[in-house]
Design a protein around this motif. Structure first.
Motif, mmCIF file in Angstrom:
data_model
loop_
_atom_site.group_PDB
_atom_site.id
_atom_site.type_symbol
_atom_site.label_atom_id
_atom_site.label_comp_id
_atom_site.label_asym_id
_atom_site.label_seq_id
_atom_site.Cartn_x
_atom_site.Cartn_y
_atom_site.Cartn_z
ATOM 1 N N ARG A 143 -14.226 67.340 68.222
ATOM 2 C CA ARG A 143 -14.908 67.063 68.238
ATOM 3 C C ARG A 143 -15.857 68.597 68.302
ATOM 4 N N LEU A 162 -7.401 65.293 70.491
ATOM 5 C CA LEU A 162 -9.062 64.815 70.343
ATOM 6 C C LEU A 162 -10.075 66.110 69.434
ATOM 7 N N PHE A 185 -10.838 66.721 58.192
ATOM 8 C CA PHE A 185 -11.300 66.236 58.816
ATOM 9 C C PHE A 185 -12.268 65.012 58.066
ATOM 10 N N HIS A 220 -2.334 62.561 69.130
ATOM 11 C CA HIS A 220 -3.599 62.264 70.724
ATOM 12 C C HIS A 220 -3.833 63.178 70.954
ATOM 13 N N LEU A 231 -3.845 63.800 63.632
ATOM 14 C CA LEU A 231 -4.738 64.556 64.895
ATOM 15 C C LEU A 231 -4.508 63.292 65.468
ATOM 16 N N LYS A 232 -4.105 61.857 65.289
ATOM 17 C CA LYS A 232 -3.930 60.220 65.338
ATOM 18 C C LYS A 232 -3.051 60.341 65.705
ATOM 19 N N GLU A 270 -14.917 63.314 59.853
ATOM 20 C CA GLU A 270 -16.075 62.562 60.515
ATOM 21 C C GLU A 270 -15.885 60.934 61.208
ATOM 22 N N GLY A 277 -11.372 63.248 63.001
ATOM 23 C CA GLY A 277 -9.806 62.812 62.810
ATOM 24 C C GLY A 277 -9.460 63.032 61.370
ATOM 25 N N SER A 278 -8.071 62.901 61.703
ATOM 26 C CA SER A 278 -7.081 62.850 60.533
ATOM 27 C C SER A 278 -5.871 61.428 61.371
ATOM 28 N N ARG A 279 -4.357 61.703 60.238
ATOM 29 C CA ARG A 279 -3.593 60.993 60.681
ATOM 30 C C ARG A 279 -3.060 62.023 61.554
ATOM 31 N N ALA A 291 -16.929 63.564 66.373
ATOM 32 C CA ALA A 291 -15.976 63.375 66.543
ATOM 33 C C ALA A 291 -15.304 63.318 65.064
#
Length: 146
Positions: free
Chosen positions: A52, A50, A98, A48, A44-45, A100, A40-42, A38
Motif C-alpha cells: 500500500r 499487503l 501491480f 497474503h 501477492l494475493k 490498484e 495487488g497481483s496474483r 492498495a
C-alpha cells in the motif's frame, strides 16, 4: 523491518474509548484523515502480502506487510519507507505490474500509552474499529483488560 503484533476490535464505542484513554493519561499522537491506495497481483494475493501507499500526518509511505502465523494475534512483518512523491510511486508500482484495487480514506485517532499504540479508525459507512499494537502478546492481553 519490524514485526507488527496487533489485535483488532470491531464496533467499539469511540467516545468511551477516548474517555478511558484520557483517564489513563494516554497521549493523542495523531487525529486526522489517512488516505490509502492498495495494490495487488496474483502472486501477492497467494502469499497474503499487503502492498500500500498512504498519506498520514503529511507523510507519504510505501508499506509491505507479510503475514506470519499466530493463534491469537495478527502478526506480520512490516517494511515501510517514506516516499516524496505519491503519484510517481503509484505509477512505478503500476509499471512493475501491480494493480490498484482499493482507494479509500479513513478518520483516525492514534493514542500512545506506555509502549502501546492504540488506533481508532472509521471508514465512511462502517462501524469504528480499534487496533492495539505492542511488542509482545502478553502486553496486549493486559492492556485489553485495562
Amino acid at each position: 523491518m519490524k514485526e507488527e503484533r496487533e489485535i483488532k476490535f470491531l464496533g467499539v464505542n469511540t467516545r468511551k474509548l477516548r474517555h478511558r484513554l484520557t483517564e489513563l493519561r494516554a497521549d493523542l499522537n495523531f487525529k486526522g484523515v489517512v488516505k490509502e491506495l492498495a495494490f495487488g497481483s496474483r502472486r501477492l494475493k497467494k502469499k497474503h502480502v499487503l502492498l500500500r501507499l498512504r498519506t498520514i500526518n503529511g507523510k507519504n509511505e510505501l508499506t509491505v506487510k507479510t503475514k506470519k502465523s499466530s493463534a491469537e494475534l495478527l502478526v506480520r512483518e512490516e517494511y515501510e519507507v517514506e516516499v516524496s512523491d505519491l503519484r510517481t510511486m503509484s505509477e512505478i508500482l503500476t509499471i512493475l505490474g501491480f494493480s490498484e484495487f482499493r482507494r479509500r480514506g479513513k478518520e483516525r485517532e492514534e493514542w500512545l500509552l506506555g509502549g502501546a499504540k492504540i488506533e481508532s479508525d472509521r471508514y465512511k459507512g462502517f462501524p469504528s474499529y480499534v487496533e492495539i499494537e505492542l511488542g509482545d502478546s502478553s502486553d496486549i492481553s493486559s492492556l485489553v483488560r485495562t
